[in-house]
Design an enzyme around this catalytic site. Structure first.
Site, PDB file in Angstrom:
ATOM      1  N   GLU A   1      -6.524  -0.277  -6.789  1.00 20.53           N
ATOM      2  CA  GLU A   1      -5.543   0.519  -7.399  1.00 20.53           C
ATOM      3  C   GLU A   1      -4.341   0.030  -8.319  1.00 20.53           C
ATOM      4  O   GLU A   1      -3.794  -0.945  -7.726  1.00 20.53           O
ATOM      5  CB  GLU A   1      -5.010   1.474  -6.042  1.00 20.53           C
ATOM      6  CG  GLU A   1      -4.210   2.831  -6.435  1.00 20.53           C
ATOM      7  CD  GLU A   1      -3.757   3.453  -4.993  1.00 20.53           C
ATOM      8  OE1 GLU A   1      -3.645   4.665  -5.206  1.00 20.53           O
ATOM      9  OE2 GLU A   1      -3.486   2.781  -4.193  1.00 20.53           O
TER      10      GLU A   1
ATOM     11  N   SER B   1       0.814  -1.030   0.059  1.00 23.85           N
ATOM     12  CA  SER B   1       0.059  -0.007  -0.033  1.00 23.85           C
ATOM     13  C   SER B   1       0.797   1.099   0.065  1.00 23.85           C
ATOM     14  O   SER B   1       0.416   2.290  -0.282  1.00 23.85           O
ATOM     15  CB  SER B   1      -0.998   0.157   1.244  1.00 23.85           C
ATOM     16  OG  SER B   1      -0.055  -0.217   2.300  1.00 23.85           O
TER      17      SER B   1
ATOM     18  N   ASN C   1      -3.525   6.297  -0.588  1.00 26.02           N
ATOM     19  CA  ASN C   1      -2.995   6.372   0.779  1.00 26.02           C
ATOM     20  C   ASN C   1      -2.034   7.896   0.860  1.00 26.02           C
ATOM     21  O   ASN C   1      -2.028   8.435   1.932  1.00 26.02           O
ATOM     22  CB  ASN C   1      -1.815   5.234   1.376  1.00 26.02           C
ATOM     23  CG  ASN C   1      -2.761   4.003   1.705  1.00 26.02           C
ATOM     24  OD1 ASN C   1      -3.925   4.290   1.895  1.00 26.02           O
ATOM     25  ND2 ASN C   1      -2.057   2.793   1.594  1.00 26.02           N
TER      26      ASN C   1
ATOM     27  N   HIS D   1      -3.085  -2.818  -5.665  1.00 28.41           N
ATOM     28  CA  HIS D   1      -3.483  -2.453  -4.293  1.00 28.41           C
ATOM     29  C   HIS D   1      -5.008  -2.638  -4.176  1.00 28.41           C
ATOM     30  O   HIS D   1      -5.592  -1.904  -4.412  1.00 28.41           O
ATOM     31  CB  HIS D   1      -2.574  -1.215  -4.127  1.00 28.41           C
ATOM     32  CG  HIS D   1      -3.071  -0.441  -2.759  1.00 28.41           C
ATOM     33  ND1 HIS D   1      -3.312   0.916  -2.211  1.00 28.41           N
ATOM     34  CD2 HIS D   1      -3.343  -1.192  -1.442  1.00 28.41           C
ATOM     35  CE1 HIS D   1      -3.557   0.816  -1.148  1.00 28.41           C
ATOM     36  NE2 HIS D   1      -3.604  -0.416  -0.394  1.00 28.41           N
TER      37      HIS D   1
END
Ligand code: 3HC
Length: 722
Positions: free
Chosen positions: A458, A425, A496, A446
């Site tokens: 992702e 991540s 993130n 991800h």
């Protein structure tokens, strides 16, 4: 140029077949609606036409009102149909009130306005797989072509409310049992059955039903009022920030209390008003943004065909790995799950099993289907069976050297065409692949936890990832029913990275005196599923610290450094799993505030050397929202400026699907633009002066603010890193 049309063909049997043609989903554009009216008028005038069948071209009845027209109407470029033009003039007076019977022949889908056209017909025949529903609330409007009046009269109030408020379609067989359709037949028999049915109505062998005036399914007034009251309470509880579900209930109620004709006018009035609301604009934006994520310029427009992925290996059977394996087997991919020892392997397999079993409990899976799906999973302890896999997804802990070793092993054991994906991540993919020569097939996949539930995937490409591999992973994403967003490689990628300041801002405020629980409350009121502190507890402090370390290393100038979380972790408060974090948790995982946390905050404050700022102890909810989300917007701007995301709309989808940002605010950039770049810049600049670099507006934001342009408008010179 016309946007769609209907065609009229009259058969020797005296039945006129009106076909809606407007690919890809036969949506009801203004042109289609005008043409439908003309076709009807013609069919009603012609002496050789005794009855009418309405259908849609190429196996799709209609996906409803043309959503692409919403923008034009909202912007004043396309005139909106005058209230009642479709629902009263065309559907009720021309079609339903005609002296010739109409039957709808429904294949594929009859959604929104599509179903509303069908419900105005005197009978409906569908195929078993057809989807019928009124999902308008998902777009911030209510059904506007009579749906609020006819659906309750066809299926009863409770079911109609469920279908509208939850935007939940039903399939052919269920529609039949509900009374929404009159017969279910195969696609081959559909139109002929509908033709015969129409003639049968004419010759009194079948009932001539005018659904607008049907009353047998409606509950008596007192009971109906109770059902509506309950529905209002539920709707408010589910989405306290949304009014349009309540307006939908109002329109239904008007029809029940004052008669369906009054209900139609109320519906028309409400629909027109909602069409111009911010909620509708935001939700329509999300609709198109979601469909736009699979269009990656310079990648998906090259004509590359996705390769077939026959077998996938997942490395690591923890929470993420088992969730990913579950998502894959659910879409019929055979999966090899690898762990380091028997104990971990059995635990991983057990997690997949539990994930699947919970679907049986929820009625989403039969025991037979469970057996078949579960049998697609095979556990292993070595790489021997990796020799014929087409894709590997690594999902081990966030440890750079461990991942480097794994990728170097994968290169040895997997076939040369195999896609090597990592579920990291935060860690830079170039670092992960450093000990390989396979950079062209290394990609980030991800997932968000729980991976078999959360809708976002992702897809992280490095500068060396081949276009073919991206196209392949996009296809896998589609197969496993995820919304993929393709982003560039950097620490934290898009989601993130954008949302790291979310927790950081909250920590900065708390150290300076804002109350932890007030922050979480303001943020949930705004529409997030949980505030930053509750989220921290859920994710666990171990992960929060590991992620924080990556950010401190990579973006030291703007990472807010506080010892609050490490201090709490040291004291064995590490979040929900330890039943203590920013909240305390009971046996049922219910979170309660804990006055004890004050002592940790004080300790952290002393270490940071900051003092309580009286202003920050008295922040309004609006201030809290801005101080927490503007740094997120700021980082999103950097992500865009660096070319990590291709377009602002992708960041909107990432925020909505990855972080639970309220879709009715249109996603992070759309929301920011509703406030204006100038305003956001000035607030950040002010806080930057008061509280330091963390708030400093980036160059992209400064530039947009100076020019007064929206943050989401395309960049003149894309400094793409893709
Ligand atoms: C007055 C009335 O009451 C108001 C209304 O009717 S509002 C409209 C109500 N209808 C809806 O909400 C249905 C919206 N559409 C959907 O849910 C899905 O698109 C679907 C179930 C029809 C098809 O799904 P799926 O097969 O996965 O394909 P999907 O990628 O979503 O759509 C295919 C294309 O059709 C377009 N499309 C779908 N529904 C559309 C609509 N109602 N109007 C215009 N375009 C539409 C999509 O934008 C997409 O275009 P693209 O290929 O250029 O990206």
């Amino acid at each position: 140029m016309n946007k769609g049309r209907t065609i009229l063909e009259v058969g020797a049997d005296g039945v006129a077949l009106i076909t809606i043609i407007n690919p890809p989903v036969n949506s009801l554009s203004i042109d289609v609606l005008n043409s439908l009216k003309e076709s009807y008028e013609q069919a009603l005038q012609r002496d050789d036409v005794k009855a009418i069948v309405v259908t849609g071209a190429k196996g799709k009845f209609s996906g409803g009102f043309d959503i692409t027209a919403f923008g034009g109407i909202q912007g004043g470029n396309t005139p909106a149909p005058k209230p009642g033009f479709v629902s009263v003039e065309i559907l009720s007076d021309t079609l339903e009130g005609a002296k010739k019977p109409s039957v709808a022949a429904i294949d594929g889908l009859a959604l929104g306005g599509g179903l509303e056209v069908a419900m105005a017909c005197h009978a409906r025949i569908s195929t078993p797989n057809a989807q019928l529903g009124l999902p308008e609330l998902q777009l911030g409007v209510i059904p506007g072509f009579g749906g609020t009046q006819r659906l309750p009269r066809l299926v009863g109030l409770s079911k109609a409310l469920e279908m509208m408020l939850m935007s939940k379609p039903v399939k052919g067989e269920e529609a039949l049992s509900l009374g929404l359709v009159d017969a279910v037949v195969s696609g081959n028999e559909l139109v002929n059955t509908a033709r015969r049915w129409a003639l049968d109505i004419l010759e009194h062998r079948r009932p001539w039903v005018v659904s607008l005036y049907k009353t047998d399914k409606l509950e008596p007034l007192g009971e109906a009022r109770e059902i509506l009251k309950f529905a209002r309470t539920q709707a408010q509880r589910r989405a306290p920030n949304l009014n349009h579900p309540l307006f939908c209930i109002d329109a239904i109620e008007e029809g029940i209390v004052s008669g369906p004709r009054a209900g139609l006018w109320k519906e028309a009035e409400v629909f027109q008003g909602l069409l111009h609301s911010d909620i509708c604009k935001s939700l329509v934006h999300i609709f198109f943004a979601q469909r736009g994520t699979t269009k990656v310029p310079g990648v998906t427009d090259l004509g590359l065909v996705p390769r077939r992925i026959n077998k996938v290996a997942v490395l690591g059977g923890g929470l993420m790995g088992s969730g990913i394996a579950t998502a894959l087997v659910l879409s019929n991919y055979p999966v090899i799950l690898k762990e380091v020892n028997e104990k971990f392997l059995q635990a991983g397999i057990g997690r997949v099993k539990a994930n699947l079993q919970s679907r049986i409990k929820k009625g989403k899976m039969t025991p037979e289907k469970f057996e078949k799906t579960f049998s697609l999973l095979k556990g292993v302890l070595d790489y021997e069976s990796f020799r014929d896999v087409d894709m590997v997804i690594e999902a081990v802990i966030e440890n750079v050297s461990l991942k480097q070793q794994i990728f170097s092993d994968l290169e040895k054991y997997c076939p040369p065409h195999c896609i090597l994906a990592s579920n990291t991540s935060t860690i830079d993919l170039n670092l992960i692949g450093e000990r390989t020569r396979s950079h062209d097939r290394i990609i980030g996949a991800h997932f968000f936890s729980p991976a078999h539930v959360m809708p976002l995937l992702e897809i992280v490409r490095t500068q060396k990832t081949s276009f073919q591999v991206i196209v392949d992973l996009l296809d896998v994403g589609k197969m496993i029913k995820k919304t993929p967003v393709v982003v560039g490689n950097c620490t934290g990628f898009a989601v993130n990275r954008m949302f790291f300041p979310y927790t950081q801002a909250a920590l900065l405020l708390v150290e300076r005196g804002t109350d932890v629980y007030q922050i979480d409350k303001a943020i949930t009121k705004f529409g997030m599923p949980m505030g930053p502190f509750r989220l921290c507890d859920l994710v666990g402090f171990g992960v929060a610290i590991a992620t924080g370390t990556q950010f401190i290393m990579n973006f030291p100038e703007r990472t807010y450094k506080t010892m609050l979380i490490p201090i709490m972790q040291e004291d064995k408060r590490a979040g929900e799993t330890t039943r203590k974090g920013f909240y305390v948790y009971n046996d049922k995982r219910k979170a309660s505030p804990d006055p004890e946390i004050k002592k940790y905050i004080e300790k952290a404050r002393n270490i940071s050397g900051v003092t309580i700022d009286l202003k920050l102890t008295k922040l309004s909810d609006k201030d809290i929202i801005e101080m927490v989300f503007f740094p997120v917007v700021n980082e999103a701007c950097r992500v865009l400026a660096e070319g990590i995301a291709v377009k602002a709309a992708d960041l909107d989808i990432s925020a909505v699907m990855g972080m639970g940002f309220p879709p009715y605010r249109g996603g992070i950039m759309f929301w920011a633009d509703s406030l204006g770049s100038k305003y956001i810049y000035s607030r950040l600049a002010e806080w930057s002066n008061m509280y330091g670099e963390f708030f400093k507006p980036c160059a992209y934001l400064a530039d947009r603010a100076t020019k007064g342009t929206p943050l989401s408008s395309p960049m003149e010179q894309a400094k793409s890193r893709l």
